[in-house]
Scaffold this motif. Structure first.
Motif: not given
Length: 268
Positions: A159-166, A203-205, A210-212, A218-219
């Motif tokens: 799963l991709p990660t983000s630095t956006d805390t919100v 933008l962040h992922l 929906d894909e996330y 799936l995981l």
């Protein structure tokens, strides 16, 4: 019990795993008592990390990796990463870089076969901090050769990660309850409008909301798929897919295999 309370956002830099005066070429660290949210760091040895029960998380600069019992993480020497595990039976096997010269770059997720699981369990006989006998040397020589095969067949499971805390508030909700989490709940937790949430995901992922959520589902399906005899239909429903066919299509798109083929591969 090992507890790390350091800010997980900081970077500890290099954490040597082998004393300079002895430099063992391999060994294991039993992590059963670890209760950690480790900061960013890297090692001077390759690491194969695995949880025999429950699950752990490993993150590198490219994404978050969720590891149920069917998956292990290969972390090449020098790879900046951080991990989380909390009082679960788990182990790390460490190998000097010369043991696996073409180790790749970044964390790789490996399917755990019965042979790999058995060898990971046996590796605990030779702790990294203790002298190595001839049996241990033969064991880890074979283990290193097998690693070359295992890492060539990594699984595209992350799963991709983000630095956006919100945004991370919404993502955490998905990871905690991928089957039940709704867009409305995520919006409420993050305090964002639907449009803003979707825009921040892209933008962040690099993917939509929906894909996330689909990837998280799936995981979540991997452990029952590989560790139980539940039918594919029951597993699909349990992680939130509307039908077995929708689950199978998403699984094949994500991994290149059908759920049944993946199950058979891991159980060989």
């Amino acid at each position: 019990m090992s507890v790390i309370k350091t800010d997980p956002g900081c970077d500890l830099g290099l954490i040597p795993l082998a004393a300079m005066d002895r430099r063992p070429f391999a060994g294991a660290i039993i992590q059963d008592e670890y209760d950690i949210n480790a900061p960013w760091h890297h090692h001077d040895m390759h690491q194969l990390q695995y949880a025999f029960e429950g699950s752990m998380e490993v993150e590198d600069e490219h994404g978050r990796h969720l590891l149920p019992r069917s998956l292990a993480a290969w972390v090449p020497a020098g790879t900046r990463h951080r991990n989380s595990l909390h009082r679960i039976r788990s182990v790390s096997v460490l190998l000097m870089p010369s043991c696996v010269p073409n180790a790749g770059h970044g964390v790789r997720i490996l399917r755990v076969s019965p042979l790999m699981r058995a060898m990971l369990a046996e590796a605990g006989r030779w702790p990294l901090a203790e002298p190595m006998n001839s049996t241990g040397r033969a064991f880890f020589a074979a283990f290193a050769r097998l690693c070359r095969e295992w890492i060539a067949d990594c699984a595209p499971l992350t799963l991709p990660t983000s630095t956006d805390t919100v945004l991370n508030k919404a993502l955490a909700l998905v990871r905690a309850d991928p089957a039940g989490c709704t867009l409305a709940e995520a919006i409420a937790v993050a305090g964002l409008s639907e449009r803003t949430l979707r825009r921040r995901c892209q933008l962040h992922l690099g993917m939509g909301w929906d894909e996330y959520r689909r990837r998280a589902r799936l995981l979540a399906s991997l452990e029952p798929l590989t560790e139980s005899d539940q039918s594919i239909a029951i597993i699909a429903a349990g992680v939130g897919f509307e039908s077995q066919s929708a689950y199978a299509r998403a699984f094949r798109h994500f991994t290149g295999q059908t759920p049944q083929a993946f199950r058979q591969t891991v159980r060989k």
